[in-house]
Design a protein around this motif. Structure first.
Motif, PDB file in Angstrom:
ATOM      1  N   HIS A 157      45.394  44.483  24.346  1.00 24.91           N
ATOM      2  CA  HIS A 157      45.705  45.704  24.166  1.00 24.91           C
ATOM      3  C   HIS A 157      44.850  46.503  25.329  1.00 24.91           C
ATOM      4  CE1 HIS A 157      48.505  44.997  20.965  1.00 24.91           C
ATOM      5  NE2 HIS A 157      47.548  44.386  20.227  1.00 24.91           N
ATOM      6  N   ALA A 158      43.764  46.199  25.671  1.00 25.69           N
ATOM      7  CA  ALA A 158      42.841  47.133  26.579  1.00 25.69           C
ATOM      8  C   ALA A 158      43.550  47.260  27.735  1.00 25.69           C
ATOM      9  CB  ALA A 158      41.491  46.311  26.690  1.00 25.69           C
ATOM     10  N   TYR A 159      42.719  47.837  28.703  1.00 24.06           N
ATOM     11  CA  TYR A 159      43.264  48.313  30.090  1.00 24.06           C
ATOM     12  C   TYR A 159      43.578  46.884  31.032  1.00 24.06           C
ATOM     13  CZ  TYR A 159      38.174  47.961  31.340  1.00 24.06           C
ATOM     14  OH  TYR A 159      37.139  47.772  31.234  1.00 24.06           O
ATOM     15  N   CYS A 160      42.822  45.871  30.934  1.00 26.79           N
ATOM     16  CA  CYS A 160      43.059  44.731  31.490  1.00 26.79           C
ATOM     17  C   CYS A 160      42.795  43.471  30.752  1.00 26.79           C
ATOM     18  CB  CYS A 160      42.487  44.537  32.859  1.00 26.79           C
ATOM     19  SG  CYS A 160      40.485  44.621  32.617  1.00 26.79           S
ATOM     20  N   GLU A 161      42.916  42.334  31.096  1.00 26.38           N
ATOM     21  CA  GLU A 161      42.491  41.022  30.401  1.00 26.38           C
ATOM     22  C   GLU A 161      41.284  40.731  30.454  1.00 26.38           C
ATOM     23  OE1 GLU A 161      45.078  37.915  31.792  1.00 26.38           O
ATOM     24  OE2 GLU A 161      46.834  38.964  31.149  1.00 26.38           O
ATOM     25  N   ASN A 162      40.127  41.378  30.871  1.00 26.02           N
ATOM     26  CA  ASN A 162      38.844  41.148  30.781  1.00 26.02           C
ATOM     27  C   ASN A 162      38.251  42.476  30.820  1.00 26.02           C
ATOM     28  OD1 ASN A 162      39.680  41.957  33.905  1.00 26.02           O
ATOM     29  ND2 ASN A 162      37.722  40.771  34.601  1.00 26.02           N
TER      30      ASN A 162
END
Length: 219
Positions: free
Chosen positions: A118-123
């Motif tokens: 759910h965050a802006y990217c996977e890391n």
């Protein structure tokens, strides 16, 4: 700094199971106080603080200070469906578990999975905090175990105490440093939420990304 006198508005989200000390840690950071009788957070709340970030240059000398308005969002650990809507607007995450509660540590993996979805990217940038380090006689999670988990995900780990303030500022400063360095090195600034603004009224994406490329942040 006056209300509008800052360079960046940075949003951090505190995550973790209910009762791990998210509210107490944020209150300790912004007010320097500890209240052992906080009522469980219902939904979303936030605290604010102004800081000056001074990046170190290649020669180790601190650069020009950047004025940061921090919004520290506090989430209810038992209402995950409510908090996931806020993941994308946050630039960094304080992930807390309770050193005296092994289950809260075991659930760290679940929280990281939620962030990766759910965050802006996977890391996204995360700092893992083993909270309640002052309760050493009640410790259930070994420092080595927590460090090993943090290393697996490539994130910093600090043991904090909202009660005495140990490593509280350091945890948030570590996260801010990660975020500022990510903004500096990313050519594509599309991951930066719209709310990140400079004091002159222009968005940070306009200020920092004159040569914006498409796609997710590749940092």
């Amino acid at each position: 700094m006056s209300d509008g006198d800052y360079d960046y508005l940075i949003k951090f989200l505190a995550l973790g199971d209910s009762g791990v000390g998210k509210t107490s840690l944020l209150y300790q950071y912004t007010d320097g106080k500890f209240n052992s009788k906080f009522i469980t957070t219902v939904g979303i709340d936030f605290r604010e603080k102004r800081v000056v970030y001074r990046p170190n240059g290649p020669d180790g000398v601190a650069g020009r200070g950047q004025r940061i308005h921090l919004q520290l969002w506090d989430t209810a650990g038992r209402f995950r469906s409510l908090t996931t809507a806020f993941f994308r607007d946050a630039m960094g995450f304080l992930l807390l578990f309770d050193l005296t509660n092994e289950q809260s540590f075991l659930n760290v993996r679940n929280w990281i999975s939620q962030l990766q979805m759910h965050a802006y990217c996977e890391n996204p940038d995360i700092v893992l905090c083993g909270n309640k380090s002052d309760l050493e006689d009640q410790r259930m999670v070994k420092e080595e175990e927590a460090k090993e988990l943090a290393e697996k995900y490539g994130i910093p780990y600090l043991e904090t105490s909202a009660a005495n303030g140990n490593n509280v500022s350091k945890a948030i400063e570590t996260l801010l440093d990660l975020i500022m360095k990510r903004m500096e090195r990313c050519v594509d600034k599309s991951w930066i939420p719209e709310g990140v603004v400079r004091s002159n009224g222009h968005s940070s994406t306009e200020q920092l990304n004159e040569e914006q490329e498409k796609g997710k942040c590749g940092c």
